[in-house]
Scaffold this motif. Structure first.
Motif, PDB file in Angstrom:
ATOM      1  N   ARG A 559       0.825  -1.207   0.000  1.00 28.20           N
ATOM      2  CA  ARG A 559       0.000   0.000   0.000  1.00 28.20           C
ATOM      3  C   ARG A 559       0.861   1.260   0.000  1.00 28.20           C
ATOM      4  N   ALA A 560       1.952   1.235   0.752  1.00 27.48           N
ATOM      5  CA  ALA A 560       2.834   2.404   0.780  1.00 27.48           C
ATOM      6  C   ALA A 560       3.457   2.649  -0.591  1.00 27.48           C
ATOM      7  N   MET A 561       3.837   1.581  -1.291  1.00 33.10           N
ATOM      8  CA  MET A 561       4.401   1.737  -2.634  1.00 33.10           C
ATOM      9  C   MET A 561       3.370   2.341  -3.587  1.00 33.10           C
ATOM     10  N   ALA A 562       2.158   1.772  -3.565  1.00 34.28           N
ATOM     11  CA  ALA A 562       1.111   2.290  -4.449  1.00 34.28           C
ATOM     12  C   ALA A 562       0.763   3.728  -4.087  1.00 34.28           C
ATOM     13  N   ARG A 583      14.791  14.015   2.439  1.00 32.20           N
ATOM     14  CA  ARG A 583      14.898  13.947   3.891  1.00 32.20           C
ATOM     15  C   ARG A 583      14.251  12.690   4.458  1.00 32.20           C
ATOM     16  N   ASP A 584      13.031  12.366   4.007  1.00 24.28           N
ATOM     17  CA  ASP A 584      12.248  11.311   4.650  1.00 24.28           C
ATOM     18  C   ASP A 584      12.401   9.936   4.009  1.00 24.28           C
ATOM     19  N   ARG A 585      12.895   9.880   2.774  1.00 17.19           N
ATOM     20  CA  ARG A 585      13.106   8.603   2.089  1.00 17.19           C
ATOM     21  C   ARG A 585      11.892   7.671   2.232  1.00 17.19           C
ATOM     22  N   PRO A 586      10.731   8.039   1.702  1.00 20.53           N
ATOM     23  CA  PRO A 586       9.513   7.259   1.942  1.00 20.53           C
ATOM     24  C   PRO A 586       9.561   5.830   1.419  1.00 20.53           C
ATOM     25  N   LEU A 587      10.358   5.567   0.376  1.00 15.62           N
ATOM     26  CA  LEU A 587      10.427   4.203  -0.151  1.00 15.62           C
ATOM     27  C   LEU A 587      11.601   3.416   0.429  1.00 15.62           C
ATOM     28  N   THR A 588      12.776   4.019   0.480  1.00 19.64           N
ATOM     29  CA  THR A 588      13.905   3.276   1.043  1.00 19.64           C
ATOM     30  C   THR A 588      13.816   3.186   2.554  1.00 19.64           C
ATOM     31  N   GLY A 589      12.792   3.803   3.140  1.00 17.23           N
ATOM     32  CA  GLY A 589      12.500   3.550   4.543  1.00 17.23           C
ATOM     33  C   GLY A 589      11.703   2.273   4.744  1.00 17.23           C
ATOM     34  N   LEU A 590      11.169   1.687   3.652  1.00 17.12           N
ATOM     35  CA  LEU A 590      10.432   0.430   3.745  1.00 17.12           C
ATOM     36  C   LEU A 590      11.418  -0.727   3.797  1.00 17.12           C
ATOM     37  N   ARG A 591      11.294  -1.521   4.813  1.00 13.12           N
ATOM     38  CA  ARG A 591      12.303  -2.557   5.032  1.00 13.12           C
ATOM     39  C   ARG A 591      12.401  -3.568   3.880  1.00 13.12           C
ATOM     40  N   PRO A 592      11.289  -4.010   3.277  1.00 14.67           N
ATOM     41  CA  PRO A 592      11.440  -4.953   2.162  1.00 14.67           C
ATOM     42  C   PRO A 592      12.278  -4.391   1.012  1.00 14.67           C
ATOM     43  N   LEU A 593      12.076  -3.117   0.681  1.00 17.81           N
ATOM     44  CA  LEU A 593      12.872  -2.531  -0.396  1.00 17.81           C
ATOM     45  C   LEU A 593      14.331  -2.401   0.006  1.00 17.81           C
ATOM     46  N   ARG A 594      14.588  -2.083   1.256  1.00 22.23           N
ATOM     47  CA  ARG A 594      15.973  -2.009   1.724  1.00 22.23           C
ATOM     48  C   ARG A 594      16.645  -3.385   1.619  1.00 22.23           C
ATOM     49  N   THR A 595      15.891  -4.427   1.960  1.00 21.76           N
ATOM     50  CA  THR A 595      16.455  -5.767   1.897  1.00 21.76           C
ATOM     51  C   THR A 595      16.707  -6.189   0.457  1.00 21.76           C
ATOM     52  N   ILE A 596      15.747  -5.947  -0.416  1.00 30.74           N
ATOM     53  CA  ILE A 596      15.907  -6.320  -1.819  1.00 30.74           C
ATOM     54  C   ILE A 596      17.103  -5.607  -2.433  1.00 30.74           C
ATOM     55  N   LEU A 597      17.253  -4.325  -2.119  1.00 32.03           N
ATOM     56  CA  LEU A 597      18.337  -3.519  -2.688  1.00 32.03           C
ATOM     57  C   LEU A 597      19.641  -3.646  -1.910  1.00 32.03           C
TER      58      LEU A 597
END
Length: 610
Positions: A559-562, A583-597
């Motif tokens: 939901r956050a991605m969409a 400043r807030d990094r709304p997507l790279t603050g999501l743990r799944p994306l951090r793990t994938i990347l």
């Protein structure tokens, strides 16, 4: 030096060692246990929380003493306390905690609160130990109340392979048996029934259940996954759903639903903030009236509350200020607090570098006079002083000259906060994400397309230019490459029964091998457990050993991605959008994306399952 002093100094001054003195608790930190928590800080408030949980769990629930207002200055530890409350509650299995921000532009605070409650319950119950979500835990507790004669039916539901009609009939029969249990008196059968569907472990059912719990409209196809259940879209549905969940939690687990509400600290227009604050507090008080087993903790800047309290109605204000009295967080740290704040973080730093801390002097190599001068400061200031001194040592590659006398020096001038435009767009994002009404895809190719777009946008946040990133969707697969990593992601939402999930994993490994890339398996619910003798367990263990990564992307993350993609389309022309995003990094603050990347200390292999 034979006693290890030299090794500890080297670790302390190493630029490669992680910084354990980060002082500011973010909202995203709340979901993870804090290894550095010092329980003696704000001990009185923690004791109140423990008593409230015990009293609520012991009987039918007290009618009073279940809302606590935390007042304190910035840096006094309000968010740290909420993180500690959740860790305490979930670490010992004492209840279920939801977390949200207080300040919102939303006119429908009940819906805003419900969305955050559902997001919270859909997260792993206790990260690092219990990967099952809070919702699945509730479902398991519900099933445990069934008579022994129903166990074979539950096993058939869990094993999969049933037609939709057979699953519907089975769930309806189980729900009928549960409704007859006096322990579930007053619990809505139309909540029991969809919670039983979770036992199927089907991501498609899981997605529809979350839409139902959010009181969103359900398409005809959505309803088929839940036995034709009608959506709850009537007036007052959101407030009632929170109450229904709270009552179900108490019935199956004799445990409270604790809602922690964290006040955003920057408010410019008090006239505009007043009605929102009044509306939010009225919704929370109404929740307490509906659910005798609910507990609400609200944090707020003391000066801000002093300005807003007159906006509350008399009944709400009486409840907020006298049931019990607000807890004013005293900031100064005593000698023991300072020692523990530093010692826990130093022990972590040293052990990460293969060095043991000094048992006789746990704050070494900080100079003793420096540590003594920190007594009386706020916890945040203690950590910031330690961070600043260690940074000097890292820059010089050795212990820096004796730091200034912290105790005698005036507190540093406050760093200028974010601009009003940044604050406004940050709040707009908080509301947009929490009230996102656009349906999240449920089919694997659609999820892969959403993930592709999110990975491209996340790459912008890490500084990768558009020409340096390739991300292409191909059915349920995503092929990605940037300047630091290459991988193939596959959405693997099939059931493990019948070998469907195993086939998806095999196909992922073949595609990744053909391209010489790392395979990443993404799933919307937990992967089947490893460590047993089942075929899928053996396959996943081998997948991990060969360097594959498994990542759970929860509904809140999809939901956050969409939401971000829609938010960007709406706000991209706003001059504050770029600085806010940086400043807030709304997507790279999501743990799944951090793990994938692989943004957090990537490893050479093994499981990265969330």
């Amino acid at each position: 030096m034979s006693d290890g002093t030299e090794a500890r100094v080297a670790a302390f001054c190493s630029a490669e060692a992680a910084d354990p003195f980060h002082a500011v608790a973010e909202g995203s930190d709340v979901w993870r246990p804090d290894p550095f928590d010092v329980r003696t800080i704000h001990a009185r408030v923690r004791d109140w929380f423990d008593r409230a949980v015990a009293r609520t769990s012991a009987a039918e629930g007290p009618s009073s003493g279940r809302m606590l207002l935390l007042l304190g200055e910035s840096g006094s530890g309000k968010t740290h306390l909420m993180r500690a409350f959740r860790a305490r509650l979930h670490g010992e299995g004492l209840g279920y905690c939801a977390y949200m921000q207080m300040t919102t532009y939303s006119e429908d605070y009940a819906r805003y609160a419900l969305n955050n409650v559902v997001d919270s319950l859909d997260r792993p119950y206790f990260e690092g130990r219990d990967a099952e979500s809070g919702l699945r835990r509730i479902s398991d507790r519900l099933v445990a109340m069934l008579p022994e004669s129903d166990r074979p039916a539950v096993d058939r539901l869990r094993d999969g392979g049933l037609t939709q009609a057979a699953a519907d009939a089975l769930v309806a029969d189980l729900a009928d048996d549960l409704v007859r249990d006096p322990r579930l008196g007053g619990v809505d059968v139309y909540l029991i029934q969809p919670m039983l569907y979770l036992q199927a472990g089907d991501p498609a059912i899981h997605a529809r259940l979350l839409k139902y719990l959010r009181c969103e409209a359900l398409s005809e196809r959505d309803r088929r996954y839940l036995g034709g259940l009608d959506p709850s879209v009537y007036a007052d549905a959101c407030a009632r759903m929170i109450a229904r969940l709270g009552k179900l939690i108490y019935a199956v687990d004799r445990a409270p639903l604790v809602i922690c509400v964290d006040q955003l600290e920057e408010i410019y227009d008090l006239d505009e903030a007043g009605p929102r604050f009044r509306r939010a507090m009225a919704v929370l008080c109404d929740l307490l009236s509906r659910v005798p087993s609910a507990i609400v903790v609200v944090s707020c800047l003391k000066d801000l509350y002093d300005e807003l309290q007159s906006k509350l109605t008399r009944p709400v204000r009486d409840r907020v200020e006298h049931d019990p009295r607000p807890a004013v967080l005293e900031s100064p740290c005593g000698p023991d607090d300072v020692r523990d704040l530093i010692a826990r973080r130093l022990a972590f730093l040293f052990r990460e570098r293969g060095v043991e801390p000094d048992p006789d002097d746990p704050t070494a190599p900080f100079p003793p006079e420096f540590v003594a001068a920190l007594v009386g400061l706020r916890p945040r200031d203690v950590l910031q002083e330690c961070q600043a001194y260690r940074e000097r040592c890292v820059e010089e590659g050795k212990m820096a000259p004796r730091p200034r006398d912290v105790g005698a020096a005036p507190r540093p001038a406050a760093v200028a906060g974010p601009s009003r435009d940044l604050i406004e767009i940050g709040r707009a994002w908080n509301d947009f994400r929490s009230s996102q009404a656009e349906p999240v895809p449920t089919e694997e190719p659609e999820l892969a397309e959403l993930l592709t777009l999110a990975l491209r946008e996340a790459s912008v946040e890490i500084g990768a230019g558009p020409d340096a990133v390739r991300a292409e969707a191909d059915g349920r697969f995503v092929v990605y490459e940037n300047h630091r990593t290459r991988f193939v992601v596959a959405v693997c939402n099939k059931n493990p029964q019948g070998g469907s999930l195993a086939k998806q994993i095999d196909e992922l490994e073949r595609r990744a091998a053909d391209r010489g890339r790392r395979p990443v398996a993404v799933r919307s619910i937990r992967f089947p457990p490893t460590g047993n003798n089942t075929q899928i367990s053996t396959l996943l263990t081998a997948f991990d050993a060969r360097g594959g990564a498994r990542v759970v992307v929860e509904d809140a993350d999809w939901r956050a991605m969409a939401a971000f993609l829609a938010f960007r389309a709406d706000k991209a022309d706003d001059p504050a959008f770029g600085p806010w995003r940086e400043r807030d990094r709304p997507l790279t603050g999501l743990r799944p994306l951090r793990t994938i990347l692989q943004l957090d200390a990537p490893t050479s292999g093994g499981t990265h399952e969330r």
